[in-house]
Write a protein that holds these residues in place. Structure first.
Motif, PDB file in Angstrom:
ATOM      1  N   PRO A   1      64.804  21.775 -42.508  1.00  0.00           N
ATOM      2  CA  PRO A   1      63.591  22.126 -43.250  1.00  0.00           C
ATOM      3  C   PRO A   1      63.023  20.942 -44.007  1.00  0.00           C
ATOM      4  CG  PRO A   1      65.524  23.037 -44.302  1.00  0.00           C
ATOM      5  CD  PRO A   1      65.983  22.412 -43.026  1.00  0.00           C
TER       6      PRO A   1
ATOM      7  N   HIS B   1      68.041  20.449 -48.056  1.00  0.00           N
ATOM      8  CA  HIS B   1      66.609  20.624 -48.125  1.00  0.00           C
ATOM      9  C   HIS B   1      65.952  19.289 -48.450  1.00  0.00           C
ATOM     10  CE1 HIS B   1      62.872  22.628 -49.148  1.00  0.00           C
ATOM     11  NE2 HIS B   1      62.845  21.925 -50.247  1.00  0.00           N
TER      12      HIS B   1
ATOM     13  N   ASP C   1      78.868  23.912 -49.771  1.00  0.00           N
ATOM     14  CA  ASP C   1      77.617  24.591 -50.092  1.00  0.00           C
ATOM     15  C   ASP C   1      77.160  25.508 -48.966  1.00  0.00           C
ATOM     16  OD1 ASP C   1      77.199  22.571 -48.395  1.00  0.00           O
ATOM     17  OD2 ASP C   1      75.700  21.535 -49.589  1.00  0.00           O
ATOM     18  N   GLY C   2      78.054  25.872 -48.052  1.00  0.00           N
ATOM     19  CA  GLY C   2      77.706  26.837 -47.023  1.00  0.00           C
ATOM     20  C   GLY C   2      77.090  26.228 -45.778  1.00  0.00           C
ATOM     21  N   ARG C   3      76.880  24.903 -45.765  1.00  0.00           N
ATOM     22  CA  ARG C   3      76.269  24.300 -44.584  1.00  0.00           C
ATOM     23  C   ARG C   3      77.301  24.131 -43.482  1.00  0.00           C
ATOM     24  NH1 ARG C   3      74.225  18.737 -45.981  1.00  0.00           N
ATOM     25  NH2 ARG C   3      75.606  18.791 -47.767  1.00  0.00           N
ATOM     26  N   GLY C   4      76.816  23.998 -42.237  1.00  0.00           N
ATOM     27  CA  GLY C   4      77.714  23.611 -41.167  1.00  0.00           C
ATOM     28  C   GLY C   4      77.857  22.098 -41.170  1.00  0.00           C
TER      29      GLY C   4
ATOM     30  N   ARG D   1      81.093  24.052 -45.069  1.00  0.00           N
ATOM     31  CA  ARG D   1      81.245  23.131 -46.181  1.00  0.00           C
ATOM     32  C   ARG D   1      81.085  23.855 -47.510  1.00  0.00           C
ATOM     33  NH1 ARG D   1      77.297  18.834 -43.567  1.00  0.00           N
ATOM     34  NH2 ARG D   1      77.489  17.563 -45.404  1.00  0.00           N
TER      35      ARG D   1
ATOM     36  N   HIS E   1      57.109  24.900 -43.589  1.00  0.00           N
ATOM     37  CA  HIS E   1      58.515  24.698 -43.298  1.00  0.00           C
ATOM     38  C   HIS E   1      58.721  24.644 -41.810  1.00  0.00           C
ATOM     39  CE1 HIS E   1      61.420  25.419 -46.717  1.00  0.00           C
ATOM     40  NE2 HIS E   1      60.326  24.903 -47.199  1.00  0.00           N
TER      41      HIS E   1
ATOM     42  N   ASP F   1      74.366  20.270 -40.609  1.00  0.00           N
ATOM     43  CA  ASP F   1      73.163  20.715 -41.303  1.00  0.00           C
ATOM     44  C   ASP F   1      72.786  19.737 -42.386  1.00  0.00           C
ATOM     45  OD1 ASP F   1      74.243  24.125 -41.141  1.00  0.00           O
ATOM     46  OD2 ASP F   1      72.773  23.064 -39.912  1.00  0.00           O
TER      47      ASP F   1
ATOM     48  N   ARG G   1      59.526  19.711 -46.286  1.00  0.00           N
ATOM     49  CA  ARG G   1      58.256  20.121 -46.869  1.00  0.00           C
ATOM     50  C   ARG G   1      57.467  18.874 -47.195  1.00  0.00           C
ATOM     51  NH1 ARG G   1      58.739  23.452 -52.065  1.00  0.00           N
ATOM     52  NH2 ARG G   1      58.951  25.150 -50.639  1.00  0.00           N
TER      53      ARG G   1
END
Lengths: 236, 295
Positions: free
Chosen positions: B285, B34, B25-28, B23, B279, B31, B287
Motif C-alpha cells: 500500500p 505502510h 506486527d502481523g506481517r508476513g 512477524r 491505495h 510484506d 499513498r
C-alpha cells in the motif's frame, strides 16, 4: 494536557512526558548496566532506575544474606538487555527510582512483545497484570512499557521467576499477541486511555480485519471509533 | 544505524515468528509496512520527495546545476549523491556519529546508479565536453526505524520524477564563446524518464529465513542482510552484503528469487497514473499526495 485544580493551584499534566514514578507503581524496564551490587534499569524516565541486589529474589527462593559470590554472579541472573517487571520501592532525592522484585509476580520476563507508549496513556488501576480472555496476558507498566506474553500454563513457582522458557510459542497465541500489539499502537495514536477493558474492546472490534491491516490509518480510525463507542456505552 | 537492545527471550520469539511467517506486527516475511510518499515538498529545489515507511522518514532534494562533464564521458551529465544523517534521527548521529553511515549509504547509491540504463545521462548533456547538467541528490534522514535503503531509493525515484530541469538555449556571444540562456518560463522545463531507475530491496536473514522491510528489533536478531537494487523489468544493478554473518550461496539464490516478486508490484505502482490518495492494493500500500503526475 490534563488540568488539575486544587483551590488556587493549577497543575497541568502533559500528554507526552517522561515517566515520573511514585511509590507502588508497576514498571517494565530493560537492564542497561550491571554495576557493583545493583543493576541500572531503563524505564523511560529522566534518570535510569536502580535495582539493588538486595531487592531481588534469589533463584531458588532462598532468603539469605547476599555474599560476595552473589555480586560476582549478578550477570547470571540479569544481563544487559533483559526485561524485568518490578515495583517502585522508593524515589531518590534526584528523582531516580529504586525498584524491587520482591514478590513472585515480578521478575525477569520471558518470551513476548514489548510495546513502548507514552506513560500518560496508562490508567492507574488496582492491578496491572491481566490475563485477557483471548488467551494472552498483558502487563501495563505505569511507565508506558506494555508487555504482551502468552499466558503461562503452570506457574514455575520454585524458580522464582528466573527460568525463561525458550519453547516456541504456538501460532494462535502469536496471532493474538500481534493483533493486541497493533491495537495498542492504534489506541495510542488516537490518545485513548489504556486499561484492560479498552484494550479488550479494541481487540474485539479489530477481529474483522487482518492483523497487518490494523496499522493502516483508515482502519485504525475505524477501530478506535468503534472502541470509543463501546466504552461510552459501557459507562452509560 | 540506530540500534535497540533486545533480550534473549525476545530474540527467540522473533526467530520463531519469522520461521512461522508471522512477524511481531502481523506481517508476513515479504510484506512491507505502510508507505507514504509526498513530492514537491521543498520549494527551492528542482525536485523533492518525502517518504515515510513506518517510522522511517527520508527527505530527498534534487538540484540541477550546470557543470563540466567528466573527461571520459563528454556526452553525458552525472549525478552526485550526498546522504546526511541528521541528529534528529537518533542521538547516535550527533556530531560526527552519522558520517560513517552517510558515507556508506552514498557509496551504495553510487554503485546502484553506476550503469547505462538507470537514468538517461545523455539527456543531461548541453554541449559535449563543455557543459552538462549535474544533478545533486541530497538525502536527509529524519527518522530511523529500520530499512533505510528501501526508503531512500523510493524517495530518490520520486524526487527524480519530480525534478524539473529548465530548458537551455545555446547562443554565440560577441567573442565567439558559447553562452547559455536558461528560459525564464518556470513551466518550460524538461522532465526525466525514471522508468528504469532501480529500487532497493533489503533482505535480512533472520534464522533460516529472510525478511523484507525489517524493523530495528528484527535487525538486532539478524546476522547478515543482502541489499539488492532492481529495476521494474527485473534487471539487478547492484548486490551488496551487509553484516558480519555468513550467507549460504543457496540462500542467496533463494533471496534473489524472492525479490523478483516484491519489486514488480512495488515499482510498477510508481508507474500508474496518479489518483489522489489512492491505495494500490498490490500487497504494497502506497499513498501519494501533492503529486502532479506519476507516469
Amino acid at each position: 494536557g490534563e488540568v488539575e485544580r486544587v483551590n488556587k493551584l493549577i497543575c497541568v499534566r502533559p500528554l507526552k512526558t517522561r515517566f515520573n514514578g511514585e511509590v507502588g507503581d508497576v514498571v517494565v524496564g530493560r537492564i542497561t548496566e550491571v554495576q557493583q551490587k545493583r543493576w541500572k534499569v531503563e524505564t523511560n524516565s529522566r534518570l535510569d532506575s536502580v535495582l539493588l541486589l538486595s531487592s531481588v529474589n534469589l533463584p531458588g527462593g532462598e532468603l539469605r544474606r547476599r555474599s560476595a559470590e552473589d555480586e560476582l554472579t549478578m550477570r547470571d541472573y540479569l544481563q544487559e538487555g533483559d526485561l524485568i517487571s518490578a515495583e517502585v520501592q522508593s524515589v531518590f532525592s534526584d528523582g531516580a527510582l529504586s525498584l524491587h522484585t520482591r514478590s513472585l509476580k515480578y521478575g525477569k520476563l520471558g518470551q513476548g512483545v514489548l510495546v513502548q507508549l507514552s506513560p500518560s496513556l496508562i490508567k492507574r488501576q488496582k492491578t496491572h497484570f491481566h490475563n485477557l480472555p483471548c488467551g494472552t496476558s498483558i502487563i501495563l507498566g505505569n511507565n508506558g512499557f506494555v508487555w504482551l506474553y502468552p499466558t503461562p500454563g503452570q506457574q514455575d513457582e520454585e524458580a522464582g521467576g528466573y527460568y525463561t522458557s525458550l519453547e516456541p510459542v504456538s501460532l494462535s497465541d502469536r496471532e493474538v499477541i500481534s493483533r493486541l500489539r497493533n491495537c495498542l499502537l492504534a489506541l495510542a495514536a488516537h490518545k485513548v486511555l489504556l486499561y484492560d477493558t479498552s484494550v479488550l474492546y479494541c481487540y474485539e472490534s479489530s477481529l474483522p480485519h487482518q492483523i497487518k491491516d490494523i496499522l493502516k490509518p483508515e482502519v485504525m480510525e475505524e477501530i478506535v471509533m468503534v472502541t470509543r463507542q463501546k466504552l461510552v456505552e459501557q459507562e452509560g | 544505524m540506530a540500534t535497540v537492545q533486545v533480550s534473549e527471550a525476545e530474540k527467540v520469539y522473533i526467530l520463531h515468528g519469522v520461521r512461522d511467517d508471522l512477524r511481531v506486527d502481523g506481517r508476513g516475511c515479504e510484506d512491507y509496512r505502510h508507505m507514504e510518499i509526498e513530492t514537491d515538498v521543498v520549494s527551492n529545489t528542482d525536485g523533492s520527495a518525502k517518504v515515510s515507511l513506518g517510522h522511517t522518514d527520508v527527505l530527498v532534494g534534487v538540484k540541477a546545476e550546470i557543470g563540466k562533464p567528466r573527461p571520459m564521458v563528454p556526452h553525458e551529465g552525472y549525478l552526485e549523491f550526498f546522504v546526511d544523517c541528521s541528529a534528529n534521527a537518533t542521538p547516535e548521529f550527533e556530531g560526527r556519529g552519522g558520517d560513517e553511515l552517510g558515507v556508506e549509504l552514498s557509496n551504495t547509491l553510487y554503485k546502484v546508479f553506476n550503469n547505462r540504463s538507470s537514468i538517461d545521462l545523455k539527456s543531461l548533456c548541453i554541449s559535449p565536453g563543455e557543459h552538462c547538467w549535474v544533478l545533486y541528490v541530497d538525502v536527509l534522514l529524519l527518522q530511523c526505524d529500520g530499512n533505510l535503503f528501501d526508503a531512500i531509493s523510493v524517495a530518490i525515484k520520486a524526487a527524480l520524477f519530480n525534478t524539473k530541469i529548465p530548458k537551455v538555449h545555446l547562443s554565440e556571444n560577441e567573442e565567439g564563446g558559447k553562452e547559455i540562456e536558461l528560459s525564464d518560463d518556470p513551466y518550460d522545463c524538461m522532465r526525466l524518464n525514471v522508468e528504469n531507475v532501480p529500487c532497493i530491496v533489503t533482505l535480512c536473514k533472520v534464522g533460516y529465513r529472510h525478511v523484507v522491510d525489517a524493523t530495528l528489533q528484527e535487525k538486532a536478531c539478524s546476522v547478515a542482510s543482502l541489499i539488492i537494487s532492481v529495476t521494474h523489468k527485473g534487471t539487478i544493478t547492484c548486490v551488496r552484503k551487509v553484516g558480519g554473518g555468513s550467507l549460504d550461496p543457496e540462500s542467496i539464490f533463494e533471496m534473489t528469487e524472492v525479490r523478483q516478486d516484491p519489486p514488480p508490484p512495488y515499482s510498477s505502482s510508481c508507474h500508474l497514473p496518479f489518483r489522489p490518495s489512492q491505495h494500490i492494493s498490490t500487497g504494497f500500500p502506497v499513498r501519494r499526495s501533492n503529486c502532479n503526475r506519476f507516469v
